[in-house]
Design a protein around this motif. Structure first.
Motif, PDB file in Angstrom:
ATOM      1  N   GLY A  74      61.819  61.640   3.031  1.00  0.00           N
ATOM      2  CA  GLY A  74      60.666  62.322   2.812  1.00  0.00           C
ATOM      3  C   GLY A  74      59.962  62.805   4.020  1.00  0.00           C
ATOM      4  N   ILE A  75      60.018  62.071   5.005  1.00  0.00           N
ATOM      5  CA  ILE A  75      59.643  62.651   6.339  1.00  0.00           C
ATOM      6  C   ILE A  75      60.498  63.685   7.068  1.00  0.00           C
ATOM      7  CG2 ILE A  75      59.077  61.839   8.830  1.00  0.00           C
ATOM      8  CD1 ILE A  75      58.527  59.115   7.701  1.00  0.00           C
ATOM      9  N   SER A  76      61.797  63.495   6.810  1.00  0.00           N
ATOM     10  CA  SER A  76      62.668  64.550   7.428  1.00  0.00           C
ATOM     11  C   SER A  76      62.328  65.684   6.743  1.00  0.00           C
ATOM     12  CB  SER A  76      64.216  64.141   7.266  1.00  0.00           C
ATOM     13  OG  SER A  76      64.284  62.882   8.034  1.00  0.00           O
ATOM     14  N   LEU A  77      62.305  65.741   5.287  1.00  0.00           N
ATOM     15  CA  LEU A  77      61.850  67.087   4.828  1.00  0.00           C
ATOM     16  C   LEU A  77      60.636  67.606   5.014  1.00  0.00           C
ATOM     17  CD1 LEU A  77      62.712  68.956   2.197  1.00  0.00           C
ATOM     18  CD2 LEU A  77      61.252  67.427   0.901  1.00  0.00           C
ATOM     19  N   ILE A  78      59.648  67.032   5.412  1.00  0.00           N
ATOM     20  CA  ILE A  78      58.258  67.515   5.887  1.00  0.00           C
ATOM     21  C   ILE A  78      58.517  68.082   7.291  1.00  0.00           C
ATOM     22  CG2 ILE A  78      56.225  67.145   6.359  1.00  0.00           C
ATOM     23  CD1 ILE A  78      55.864  65.041   4.418  1.00  0.00           C
TER      24      ILE A  78
END
Length: 346
Positions: free
Chosen positions: A175-179
């Motif tokens: 999720g952090i990578s997507l953001i």
């Protein structure tokens, strides 16, 4: 006397704390040294000049007083609080899992708080809202891990929590990578990246005061249940024989350790490795008795982060993120733990 009675007698014997006051005095001296460290206002004379208004005097350099009292002092206080809190959480998790290689990150608390903060930066929310999201992210992560642990009843509960923590970390990390991919590459992405590396550059007095209630509330079960923690390190069966409700005690300790971890991560970002290496060092110095281990870990954690913070603002022309320095020390120490065979709890 039976084995259980002998064990109960050992854990109820009052431990010696003669090392406590000298250690606190050393920590105070280290904090004063940190106040005197910096490219502007370094040394004892600027500090004495800045402290004059507090004792009824008048300073000749109000800018210096502002820098030392409104910028550096909150930073020193944050280093003490965050270092002590992360080390206390690490000592607690290691006691619960009976494994000195476990750290607060094992339940996904840090990465969960990171996701909340990164989301707040991505949405351009105010600082207070970012802290609130980080705090909620940490709590939600550990709640998810614990729910998985409760649902999977036919496996070893400690092992289930560890594996669930690893899975949640991977999911939240995605999720952090997507953001980060969706973030503005000129504004938001550098802010997110720098926050994830851990820093106390922008710490204010309000930040420190805002997390103190959560830190104190999280420490409360750790202090009150320190005797039960000692018993639980002997194993669930032994603890239950001595009358300890291991399930409720473990839940209270996990909640307390998670609360203080999430609160500190919400203002500094991820400052890794403290929860792993400091409790282990403290255990080598004062032994595994949690009544000594908890205060020793907190003092050592505070001292360690003070030293790391002084290095971060002194060794280069620009400030080095805390996470880089703690990893430089923590990773070799972790490898030494793995290769030295010092894996036993006692």
């Amino acid at each position: 006397m039976t084995t259980a009675e002998e064990t109960a007698a050992e854990v109820t014997e009052a431990p010696s704390h003669r090392w406590l006051w000298p250690s606190l005095a050393g920590l105070l001296l280290l904090a004063l040294l940190s106040m005197m460290t910096g490219k502007y206002g370094g040394g004892p004379e600027p500090l004495i000049e800045a402290l004059k208004p507090i004792f009824g005097g008048k300073t000749d350099d109000p800018v210096l007083a502002t820098v030392l009292l409104n910028v550096r002092l909150p930073r020193v206080a944050a280093a003490v609080v965050v270092g002590a809190a992360l080390a206390a959480a690490g000592a607690t998790y290691q006691g619960i899992f009976r494994n000195p290689l476990v750290s607060p990150d094992i339940l996904g608390v840090s990465v969960g708080a990171s996701l909340g903060a990164v989301l707040g930066i991505f949405l351009s929310l105010p600082v207070l809202a970012i802290q609130a999201l980080a705090f909620a992210g940490g709590l939600l992560s550990v709640a998810a891990v614990y729910a998985i642990g409760v649902a999977v009843r036919h496996r070893d509960p400690a092992l289930t929590l560890v594996l669930a923590g690893i899975a949640i970390q991977a999911l939240v990390g995605a999720g952090i990578s997507l953001i980060k991919i969706l973030a503005d590459p000129y504004d938001q992405l550098p802010a997110i990246t720098y926050w994830l590396l851990g820093s106390m550059t922008a710490i204010t007095r309000f930040d420190v005061l805002s997390i103190l209630p959560a830190v104190l509330l999280g420490l409360l079960p750790l202090v009150l249940l320190r005797w039960r923690m000692n018993v639980m390190t002997l194993g669930d069966e032994e603890a239950q024989t001595l009358g300890v409700d291991t399930r409720r005690t473990r839940l209270a300790l996990v909640c307390g350790a998670t609360l203080i971890t999430a609160a500190t991560v919400s203002i500094t970002g991820i400052v890794g490795w403290i929860g792993l290496i400091i409790p282990h060092i403290a255990r080598m110095l004062v032994g595994p008795d949690f009544r000594r281990l908890l205060p020793a870990s907190m003092i050592a954690g505070a001292a360690y982060l003070l030293v790391v913070d002084m290095l971060a603002r002194s060794i280069a022309a620009i400030e080095v993120p805390l996470g880089i320095l703690t990893a430089v020390v923590g990773a070799p120490f972790f490898l030494w733990l793995l290769t030295s065979g010092k894996r036993g709890w006692q």
